[in-house]
Design an enzyme around this catalytic site. Structure first.
Site, PDB file in Angstrom:
ATOM      1  CB  CYS A  53      12.890   8.228   5.084  1.00  0.00           C
ATOM      2  SG  CYS A  53      13.084   8.052   3.295  1.00  0.00           S
ATOM      3  CB  CYS A 101      14.419   4.533   4.665  1.00  0.00           C
ATOM      4  SG  CYS A 101      12.842   4.240   3.867  1.00  0.00           S
ATOM      5  CB  CYS A 121       3.442  -2.298 -10.067  1.00  0.00           C
ATOM      6  SG  CYS A 121       1.810  -2.804  -9.530  1.00  0.00           S
TER       7      CYS A 121
HETATM    8 ZN   LIG Z   1      12.290   5.975   2.461  1.00  0.00          ZN
END
Ligand SMILES: [Zn+2]
Length: 128
Positions: A53, A101, A121
């Site tokens: 996104c 998202c 990580c």
């Molecule tokens: Zn995203």
């Protein structure tokens, strides 16, 4: 209805937009092989964005070499990620997802070597 601030592409659109490996990691919570990811050369004030996104997630200045083979950061941008309990694979870990998202990014651990004590990580294919 979702509470995201940006319109989300459909899963079909994402399959076209992302590589198969990106799709697997981001949308199916896969993990790339260590040292397989390309670590993007960035200036110290660059930003890493969500590959799905475009939400800014991490500042390049927060990146450090953890020796694990995955890109690691000692902090995320404020409000950029959500942390979700993950008890899969018989381990109790904290999953990190994009706050906008919900795409899977990696895991966060409390053994970071810097002042924040955090080690995000992440899979490099999730970052652009
Ligand atoms: Zn995203």
């Amino acid at each position: 209805m979702s509470d995201s601030t940006k319109p989300m592409p459909s899963e079909e659109e994402l399959k076209k937009k992302l590589t198969p490996k990106q799709y697997h990691v981001l949308r199916e919570k896969g993990t790339e092989a260590p040292f397989s990811g390309k670590l993007l050369p960035l200036s110290k004030d660059g930003l890493y964005h969500c590959a799905v996104c475009g939400n800014p997630l991490f500042a390049a200045g927060a990146k450090f070499d953890s020796g694990t083979g995955w890109p690691s950061f000692d902090q995320a941008l404020p409000g950029a990620v959500r942390e979700v309990a993950d008890d899969s694979l018989g381990m109790s870990r904290t999953e990190v997802v994009c706050a906008n998202c919900g795409s899977h990014l990696g895991h966060v651990f409390d053994d970071g070597p810097t002042a924040t004590g955090k080690r995000y990580c992440t899979n490099s294919v999730c970052l652009v």
